[in-house]
Design a protein around this motif. Structure first.
Motif, short mmCIF file in Angstrom:
data_model
loop_
_atom_site.label_atom_id
_atom_site.label_comp_id
_atom_site.label_asym_id
_atom_site.label_seq_id
_atom_site.Cartn_x
_atom_site.Cartn_y
_atom_site.Cartn_z
N ALA A 87 0.84 -1.20 0.00
CA ALA A 87 0.00 0.00 0.00
C ALA A 87 0.87 1.25 0.00
CB ALA A 87 -0.91 0.01 1.23
N VAL A 88 0.23 2.39 -0.26
CA VAL A 88 0.87 3.70 -0.15
C VAL A 88 0.06 4.53 0.85
CG1 VAL A 88 1.52 5.82 -1.34
CG2 VAL A 88 1.74 3.62 -2.51
N GLN A 97 -0.92 8.66 13.46
CA GLN A 97 -1.49 7.57 14.25
C GLN A 97 -2.90 7.19 13.78
OE1 GLN A 97 -0.84 8.97 18.38
NE2 GLN A 97 0.37 7.11 18.61
N ASP A 98 -3.54 8.04 13.01
CA ASP A 98 -4.89 7.75 12.54
C ASP A 98 -4.92 6.72 11.42
OD1 ASP A 98 -6.04 9.41 14.38
OD2 ASP A 98 -6.23 11.12 13.02
N VAL A 99 -3.76 6.13 11.10
CA VAL A 99 -3.76 5.04 10.12
C VAL A 99 -4.68 3.91 10.57
CG1 VAL A 99 -1.78 3.86 11.14
CG2 VAL A 99 -2.25 3.58 8.71
N LYS A 100 -4.94 3.82 11.89
CA LYS A 100 -5.86 2.80 12.39
C LYS A 100 -7.26 2.97 11.80
CE LYS A 100 -6.71 5.52 16.58
NZ LYS A 100 -6.55 5.58 18.05
N LEU A 106 -10.62 -1.08 6.04
CA LEU A 106 -10.23 -2.28 5.29
C LEU A 106 -10.93 -3.51 5.86
CD1 LEU A 106 -6.41 -1.64 4.82
CD2 LEU A 106 -8.12 -1.73 3.00
N LYS A 107 -10.94 -3.63 7.18
CA LYS A 107 -11.60 -4.77 7.81
C LYS A 107 -13.10 -4.76 7.53
CE LYS A 107 -8.32 -5.39 11.64
NZ LYS A 107 -8.13 -5.32 13.10
N ALA A 108 -13.71 -3.58 7.54
CA ALA A 108 -15.15 -3.47 7.32
C ALA A 108 -15.55 -3.94 5.93
CB ALA A 108 -15.62 -2.04 7.55
N ALA A 113 -5.99 -7.06 2.71
CA ALA A 113 -4.87 -6.18 3.01
C ALA A 113 -4.78 -5.83 4.49
CB ALA A 113 -4.97 -4.90 2.18
N ALA A 114 -5.89 -5.99 5.23
CA ALA A 114 -5.88 -5.67 6.66
C ALA A 114 -5.17 -6.74 7.48
CB ALA A 114 -7.31 -5.50 7.16
#
Length: 231
Positions: A87-88, A97-100, A106-108, A113-114
């Motif tokens: 990924a980019v 930190q908001d990458v979460k 992605l999980k939803a 990729a998650a």
């Protein structure tokens, strides 16, 4: 199988077998890309860079390029730009930190990729997906010294193995033979086969899969050193 809990909550708050020792040192848990920028060796413009990067009029940014990817930036400030084969990521440095939030999205949507990378680690080594398309898939397989894959067969796919470095010991039904660098072999569907590295150096080979179905669940194991065969 471990629960997703920090060591503070899962262990340290419950144990009586712990000690505290004072120490004079810098510490960071490196919990974000910004933390890596903080400890990195910045250039004159305040940029911390890793990998193949080019920048013009760029300041205060963290630029990380992996696996031969080139990152180029022009006229940006205080960004995190991380490029890998998976990924980019582009984000303001203060929101790294908001990458979460992206992981949750992605999980939803059920994206693989998650939870998985292009490079997948196994007890015997690793494999990395290089290319895939209709009816084919190409992988780079690394087998650690002294390790071997399970004795297995596939019902719907054939495999072509090309050794690029090291020596491969190959089992095909009742036949066992060695392949050296630049040598290859073909594994037809339904053939019992095994790949082994009996040397003291890592084995690298390219595997080309072809067939009507290429999923990892098209596998029947007969013998395995890692307990993945049901008795």
């Amino acid at each position: 199988a471990c629960p997703s809990k920090s060591i503070d909550y899962a262990v340290m708050e419950h144990t009586k077998r712990a000690g505290v020792v004072p120490v004079d040192m810098k510490w960071s848990d490196l919990g974000s890309w910004t933390a890596l920028w903080n400890i990195g060796a910045a250039d004159g413009a305040g940029n911390v860079v890793q990998g193949d990067t080019l920048s013009a009029d760029t300041e205060g940014s963290y630029l990380r390029a992996e696996q031969g990817i080139l990152i180029a930036t022009v006229g940006v400030r205080d960004l995190v730009v991380v490029a890998t084969r998976d990924a980019v990521l582009v984000a303001p440095r203060e929101r790294a930190q908001d990458v979460k939030l992206i992981v949750e999205k992605l999980k939803a949507r059920g994206s693989n990729a998650a939870i998985a990378h292009h490079k997948v680690f196994r007890p015997w080594g690793a494999y990395e997906s290089l290319d895939a398309g209709e009816g084919f898939q190409v992988k780079h397989i690394t087998v650690l010294p002294g390790q071997r894959l399970s004795l297995q067969r596939h019902g719907k796919r054939a495999e072509h193995w090309v050794v690029v470095r090291g020596t491969a010991r190959v089992t095909q039904d009742e036949r066992v033979f060695d392949l050296q660098q630049n040598q290859s072999t073909y594994i037809p569907p339904g053939t019992r086969h095994r790949l082994e590295n009996a040397t003291a150096e890592p084995l690298h080979l390219i595997e080309v899969q072809s067939g009507s179905y290429l999923g990892e669940d098209d596998i029947e194991r007969f013998d395995d050193a890692y307990g993945r065969v049901e008795k």
